[in-house]
Scaffold this motif. Structure first.
Motif, PDB file in Angstrom:
ATOM      1  N   VAL A 105       1.093  19.288  76.825  1.00 28.29           N
ATOM      2  CA  VAL A 105       1.437  19.656  75.455  1.00 28.29           C
ATOM      3  C   VAL A 105       2.552  18.727  75.023  1.00 28.29           C
ATOM      4  O   VAL A 105       3.560  18.624  75.711  1.00 28.29           O
ATOM      5  CB  VAL A 105       1.980  21.100  75.384  1.00 28.29           C
ATOM      6  N   LEU A 110      -7.557  24.186  73.163  1.00 29.89           N
ATOM      7  CA  LEU A 110      -7.774  25.373  74.001  1.00 29.89           C
ATOM      8  C   LEU A 110      -9.074  26.078  73.624  1.00 29.89           C
ATOM      9  O   LEU A 110      -9.762  26.621  74.496  1.00 29.89           O
ATOM     10  CB  LEU A 110      -6.589  26.334  73.884  1.00 29.89           C
ATOM     11  N   ALA A 139      -3.247  27.895  80.034  1.00 31.59           N
ATOM     12  CA  ALA A 139      -1.876  27.628  79.578  1.00 31.59           C
ATOM     13  C   ALA A 139      -1.014  27.178  80.756  1.00 31.59           C
ATOM     14  O   ALA A 139      -0.232  26.226  80.644  1.00 31.59           O
ATOM     15  CB  ALA A 139      -1.278  28.867  78.917  1.00 31.59           C
ATOM     16  N   GLN A 140      -1.183  27.847  81.902  1.00 31.37           N
ATOM     17  CA  GLN A 140      -0.410  27.450  83.085  1.00 31.37           C
ATOM     18  C   GLN A 140      -0.726  26.011  83.482  1.00 31.37           C
ATOM     19  O   GLN A 140       0.160  25.241  83.851  1.00 31.37           O
ATOM     20  CB  GLN A 140      -0.696  28.398  84.246  1.00 31.37           C
ATOM     21  N   VAL A 164      -5.032  34.259  72.984  1.00 29.03           N
ATOM     22  CA  VAL A 164      -3.825  34.355  73.820  1.00 29.03           C
ATOM     23  C   VAL A 164      -3.809  35.570  74.735  1.00 29.03           C
ATOM     24  O   VAL A 164      -3.141  35.540  75.762  1.00 29.03           O
ATOM     25  CB  VAL A 164      -2.513  34.350  72.993  1.00 29.03           C
ATOM     26  N   TYR A 199      -6.858  32.313  78.799  1.00 29.53           N
ATOM     27  CA  TYR A 199      -5.711  31.661  78.161  1.00 29.53           C
ATOM     28  C   TYR A 199      -4.587  31.450  79.163  1.00 29.53           C
ATOM     29  O   TYR A 199      -4.008  30.362  79.253  1.00 29.53           O
ATOM     30  CB  TYR A 199      -5.195  32.474  76.971  1.00 29.53           C
ATOM     31  N   GLU A 200      -4.271  32.473  79.933  1.00 27.19           N
ATOM     32  CA  GLU A 200      -3.158  32.361  80.873  1.00 27.19           C
ATOM     33  C   GLU A 200      -3.437  31.261  81.896  1.00 27.19           C
ATOM     34  O   GLU A 200      -2.564  30.465  82.230  1.00 27.19           O
ATOM     35  CB  GLU A 200      -2.917  33.714  81.552  1.00 27.19           C
ATOM     36  N   PHE A 242      -1.796  23.627  81.492  1.00 25.00           N
ATOM     37  CA  PHE A 242      -1.210  22.723  80.489  1.00 25.00           C
ATOM     38  C   PHE A 242       0.298  22.574  80.712  1.00 25.00           C
ATOM     39  O   PHE A 242       0.843  21.481  80.557  1.00 25.00           O
ATOM     40  CB  PHE A 242      -1.492  23.222  79.064  1.00 25.00           C
ATOM     41  N   VAL A 243       0.966  23.649  81.081  1.00 28.73           N
ATOM     42  CA  VAL A 243       2.408  23.576  81.337  1.00 28.73           C
ATOM     43  C   VAL A 243       2.659  22.708  82.572  1.00 28.73           C
ATOM     44  O   VAL A 243       3.510  21.819  82.570  1.00 28.73           O
ATOM     45  CB  VAL A 243       3.011  24.979  81.522  1.00 28.73           C
ATOM     46  N   ARG A 244       1.862  22.951  83.616  1.00 28.95           N
ATOM     47  CA  ARG A 244       2.041  22.222  84.876  1.00 28.95           C
ATOM     48  C   ARG A 244       1.882  20.715  84.680  1.00 28.95           C
ATOM     49  O   ARG A 244       2.611  19.922  85.241  1.00 28.95           O
ATOM     50  CB  ARG A 244       1.004  22.748  85.882  1.00 28.95           C
ATOM     51  N   HIS A 245       0.926  20.323  83.867  1.00 30.81           N
ATOM     52  CA  HIS A 245       0.663  18.899  83.660  1.00 30.81           C
ATOM     53  C   HIS A 245       1.407  18.334  82.453  1.00 30.81           C
ATOM     54  O   HIS A 245       1.174  17.187  82.083  1.00 30.81           O
ATOM     55  CB  HIS A 245      -0.838  18.671  83.494  1.00 30.81           C
ATOM     56  N   ALA A 246       2.254  19.119  81.823  1.00 30.14           N
ATOM     57  CA  ALA A 246       2.928  18.692  80.588  1.00 30.14           C
ATOM     58  C   ALA A 246       1.896  18.113  79.611  1.00 30.14           C
ATOM     59  O   ALA A 246       2.065  17.033  79.062  1.00 30.14           O
ATOM     60  CB  ALA A 246       4.041  17.685  80.871  1.00 30.14           C
ATOM     61  N   SER A 286      -3.322  13.810  80.910  1.00 26.48           N
ATOM     62  CA  SER A 286      -2.736  15.078  81.351  1.00 26.48           C
ATOM     63  C   SER A 286      -3.594  16.256  80.894  1.00 26.48           C
ATOM     64  O   SER A 286      -3.698  17.267  81.597  1.00 26.48           O
ATOM     65  CB  SER A 286      -1.313  15.209  80.823  1.00 26.48           C
TER      66      SER A 286
END
Lengths: 772, 158
Positions: free
Chosen positions: B99, B109, B90-91, B81, B86-87, B93-97, B143
């Motif tokens: 998770v 990851l 992670a961004q 992390v 990671y950043e 993964f958030v952008r594409h939903a 995704s």
């Protein structure tokens, strides 16, 4: 890919309808999200379960001496410990003891539970328990269970459970524990008059939900109270069942639900909670029970089924009559089998304008692992069969399958079943959209097939949900709602709904997991009901808060209430604006206090549509293109399109994730997932080495989710649920696509071997019987 | 059983302790070190939820003896992390939903980290094959594949 079709104005507050990032994404990415198996309670012991190696046997004796002598073993629970209570549970039928009493009914049935200082000690102790069984001949198939002289899986009639929701339960007949049917019109006559009749016998496999997180519970029974951390979808129903079983007051049973590592129905109703509570009661300490995958596979599964169906049409291309008889294998205990049977019955006719229909479904006990809920149950069982027959009729009448469906499907407001809510969706519009998304009517490569399917799923379960919204002095809101976050994004959607009403940024709204001690009642998380029913309660609770804000603003601005509305974290009369924070300060006269709003959805109140069952008809509509290799029998899904007919998309991105996830599960269910039993009732493929689930290699070249917003749902802002429809729809579309490629299959999954064998019989009518 | 003395680097920190020789790495990480981000599901090296890196190579910690990390480096999600990679991932993964329930996510990851370090451009089909050892039952994978294409294709190698 997504197509958003909307006739609605975009929301003022800018939360509902937007692709708001998931509120839980960061905590999950970082590995900090807490699941039940991550919980460590002081003094906690580790539980391990001894499970029956036999499908049907009497328990002659249980010798615990060697196990108890093992260092670190604190307590061992057996059926003998349950004599001071009524140990039978089951929300539909109270047919299941917490652990086996005197007899076992399936391979894997819990016989004893060890609590020890570590998991390895508990597992070693399990191996030291000496049980002597007297084996009896098991009933391990539907065919065997339905023979007139079949042994009975249950010799005593079970009492009805507290939440079956099925009205008067019929008398059991043999191993049939529940029966659901209905009819209209003169079916016999219509079949005689019909120009085209298609009929056949079809088989659907037992499959495993495979949530990556297995069933997990920590229970702490002390005195007249119990606290339970559980991976459960229905915490309030589990609370009620535990209170009944252990004779505790409802408010002394506390369920705390962390994040769930997937559910899909496998964690609905009561699963491992009674065992964990019973061993904690015996040990006098908190005990954790976490299944292995092979244990979760025998905790619940999808019903396998045999179905005989026939469908009739007129020479002019009207569907006129359908008959369906089906038998669902619910295993050794009913679990949710009766509801699955009723939902399958409702799905059997399909959404067509029948002159006559006869449906007769039976839920059958066998000596196999209990079957319960799995995403799209009932609809997924029947839709592919009905749709294969619709396509075969269209083929014989030489009508395009799309036009044939558009001509025959029910209109908006049409009668799906007598006494049920009329159709609340535009199926012709949906069919046209899905056809466009798959390039319907375009020429295809040899060996390819394109199929459509349309069906309906009675969704929403019982519409009872409450919610509380608290707006604090800093204008941050907390939503208390009993929906379980199991991956679908419920917490994000609930935050968006409250944010929309209060005109807050959604990240300023916090939604936490359920703790029944504080969270108001919600019936369950399942049946695509959360956004629609619990979401409506959240909307109402937020409006309750807004009413209080507007009351204060009206006094401050000296204007009537109807001039006020929420905007940008405050309230406005169109000219002036005041923040929620200042309104709270004005109301309480200092920098504290909070506004608390309540929302409630119940069958007889609120929107009238909650008074009729089902809450809504979930549209199960999809298309698929497949390639069938005639040499190997391998079926490959090239692309899919599904319809998410959601009324109003609270978060389009989360909806697409639902349909994509359902599509992959449909590919598994249609093409390769199947639990295989030997004749003695032993599950042969009880690991993921032998039970394959879809991987990234199974993703189609293209998955299209078409979101349809007609504002016709009973939920917040006209929303209705989604997430299950694509599972039934895509499974059936794969089956119709394989048939369109020239290989009509009557058994799922369509494994290469089955498809290859079917190809060999094609064109050899005398060998048709070998087909499945 | 005779205990085994173990010395290793876990997430950049030295770890030295005495463990049973049959202790699995996943149990060592979760129960002994309290690194609960590593998840256990299938127990047969199929699902990838328990993926961690040992000397930068992905292993299924459910089928790997803790004793075998002696003298080696282990990285779990807790150690990932704080890295720039990671950043970035992670961004995406958030952008594409990408998770949903999150149970498979830490393992995904760590696999992604290996793909990133490999550094060679890959086709969509290769990416699918590389991800086939990490099961996800929620998302339908698209995704995740999209997020990885984004994350592995951008920014400096961390």
């Amino acid at each position: 890919m997504a197509t958003v079709i909307t006739n609605l104005p975009s929301s003022k507050a800018g939360s509902v309808g937007h692709e708001v990032p998931r509120s839980d994404a960061r905590v999950k990415l970082s590995g900090k999200a807490q699941f039940t198996g991550d919980i460590r309670v002081p003094g906690m012991l580790y539980g391990a379960v001894l499970r029956s190696p036999l499908a049907r046997a009497r328990i002659r004796s249980v010798d615990l001496r060697a196990a108890l002598a093992l260092d670190g073993v604190v307590a061992i629970l057996t059926g003998a410990d349950l004599m001071d209570m009524d140990p039978y549970y089951g929300h539909a039928l109270k047919d299941r003891p917490i652990v086996a009493i005197d007899e076992v009914r399936f391979v894997g049935e819990p016989v004893a539970v060890v609590a020890a200082s570590s998991l390895s000690v508990a597992e070693n102790a399990v191996n030291l328990i000496d049980v002597v069984y007297a084996s009896e001949s098991p009933v391990t198939s539907l065919q065997a269970a339905l023979l007139p002289d079949s042994p009975l899986v249950h010799t005593k009639r079970a009492r009805p459970g507290f939440a079956h929701g099925l009205g008067q339960l019929p008398d059991p007949e043999g191993n049939v524990c529940y029966r659901y049917g209905f009819s209209k019109g003169d079916v016999s006559n219509d079949f005689v008059q019909a120009a085209v009749v298609v009929e056949g016998e079809y088989r659907f496999p037992a499959v495993y939900q495979y949530a990556l997180e297995t069933h997990s519970v920590v229970a702490d029974h002390r005195g007249d109270e119990v606290t339970i951390w559980a991976s459960c979808q229905h915490p309030f129903l589990v609370r009620q069942e535990i209170a009944d079983l252990f004779d505790l007051d409802l408010d002394r049973v506390r369920l705390i639900v962390p994040f769930l590592g997937g559910g899909f129905g496998s964690k609905s109703y009561t699963k491992m909670e009674p065992i964990a509570v019973a061993i904690s009661r015996k040990a006098g300490r908190p005990v954790r029970v976490v299944n292995r995958v092979d244990e979760s596979m025998v905790t619940t599964r999808r019903h396998n089924m045999v179905c005989r169906m026939r469908t009739a049409a007129s020479a002019t291309g009207e569907l006129i009559a359908r008959e369906a008889d089906f038998w669902l294998d619910t295993g050794a205990y009913a679990d949710n089998g009766p509801r699955v049977t009723a939902t399958a019955g409702d799905a059997a006719p399909g959404p067509y304008r029948w002159r006559s229909v006869r449906v007769d479904g039976r839920c059958v006990y066998t000596n196999t692992a209990p079957a319960g809920s799995y995403r799209a149950f009932g609809a997924i069982h029947l839709q592919w069969i009905g749709e294969l027959q619709v396509d075969e009729i269209a083929r014989r009448l030489q009508v395009d399958p799309l036009e044939f469906r558009c001509r025959n499907v029910l209109p908006v407001g049409g009668e799906v079943r007598a006494g049920a809510k009329p159709l609340d969706a535009d199926l012709v519009g949906d069919l046209r959209k899905v056809a466009a998304a798959i390039d319907w009517g375009q020429p295809r490569t040899e060996g390819r097939g394109v199929g459509l399917s349309v069906g309906l799923l009675a969704a929403g379960a019982h519409p009872v949900s409450m919610a509380t919204v608290r707006l604090g002095a800093d204008a941050g809101a907390t939503v208390l709602v009993g929906t379980t976050e199991m991956g679908q994004g419920a917490r994000t959607a609930m935050a968006q709904i409250a944010a929309e009403v209060l005109a807050l940024p959604s990240e300023q709204v916090v939604v936490r997991g359920t703790d029944t001690q504080y969270t108001p009642y919600d019936r369950s998380t399942g049946a695509s009901r959360s956004t629609t029913v619990a979401g409506k309660a959240v909307e109402l609770a937020a409006r309750d808060v807004l009413a209080a804000l507007e009351e204060t603003a009206a006094a401050k601005f000296e204007v009537p209430l109807d001039r006020l509305s929420a905007r940008a974290g405050g309230v406005t009369d169109g000219e002036r604006w005041i923040s929620h924070q200042d309104l709270i300060r004005a109301r309480f006269g200092f920098a504290g206090g909070e506004l608390v709003g309540h929302g409630m959805v119940q069958p007889s109140r609120g929107s009238g549509s909650f008074a009729e069952g089902p809450v809504f008809w979930e549209v199960c509509l999809a298309a698929a293109e497949v390639a069938v290799d005639p040499v190997t029998g391998v079926v490959r899904v090239i692309r899919t399109a599904s319809i998410a007919d959601v009324g109003r998309a609270i978060n389009p991105q989360l909806i697409r994730r639902q349909d994509e996830g359902a599509t992959l599960q449909a590919i598994g269910n249609a093409l390769f997932e199947e639990m295989r039993y030997d004749p003695e009732g032993m599950l042969l493929n009880d690991t993921l080495l032998d039970y394959r689930v879809p991987s990234a290699l199974d993703v189609p070249e293209r998955m299209t989710c078409v979101i349809v917003e007609n504002g016709d749902g009973p939920g917040p802002f006209g929303a209705k649920g989604c997430g299950e429809g694509a599972f039934a729809g895509v499974t059936a579309a794969i089956a119709t696509a394989v048939a369109a490629a020239g290989v009509p299959m009557q058994e799922l999954p369509m494994t290469p071997e089955r498809v290859w064998r079917r190809i060999q019989t094609l064109g050899h009518p005398d060998r048709e019987g070998e087909a499945s | 059983m005779t205990a085994v003395v173990l010395t290793a680097m876990v997430n950049g920190r030295p770890v030295s302790c005495s463990i049973p020789p049959n202790l699995l790495l996943v149990d060592f990480l979760r129960d002994e070190l309290g690194l609960l981000g590593t998840k256990q599901s299938c127990e047969v090296q199929v699902c990838g939820a328990c993926t961690v890196l040992v000397d930068d190579r992905p292993v299924s910690s459910c089928c790997f003896l803790a004793a075998d990390i002696d003298g080696r480096r282990v990285q779990t999600i807790e150690g990932l992390v704080d890295t720039p990679f990671y950043e970035r991932v992670a961004q995406a993964f958030v952008r594409h939903a990408a998770v949903q329930c999150g149970f498979c996510t830490p393992g995904m990851l760590l696999t992604a980290k290996v793909l990133d370090e490999r550094g060679t451009p890959m086709t969509a089909q290769q990416l699918r094959a590389d991800l086939a050892g990490n099961l996800c039952r929620c998302t339908g994978y698209q995704s995740i594949l999209d997020a990885l294409e984004d994350a592995l294709g951008e920014g400096p190698q961390s």
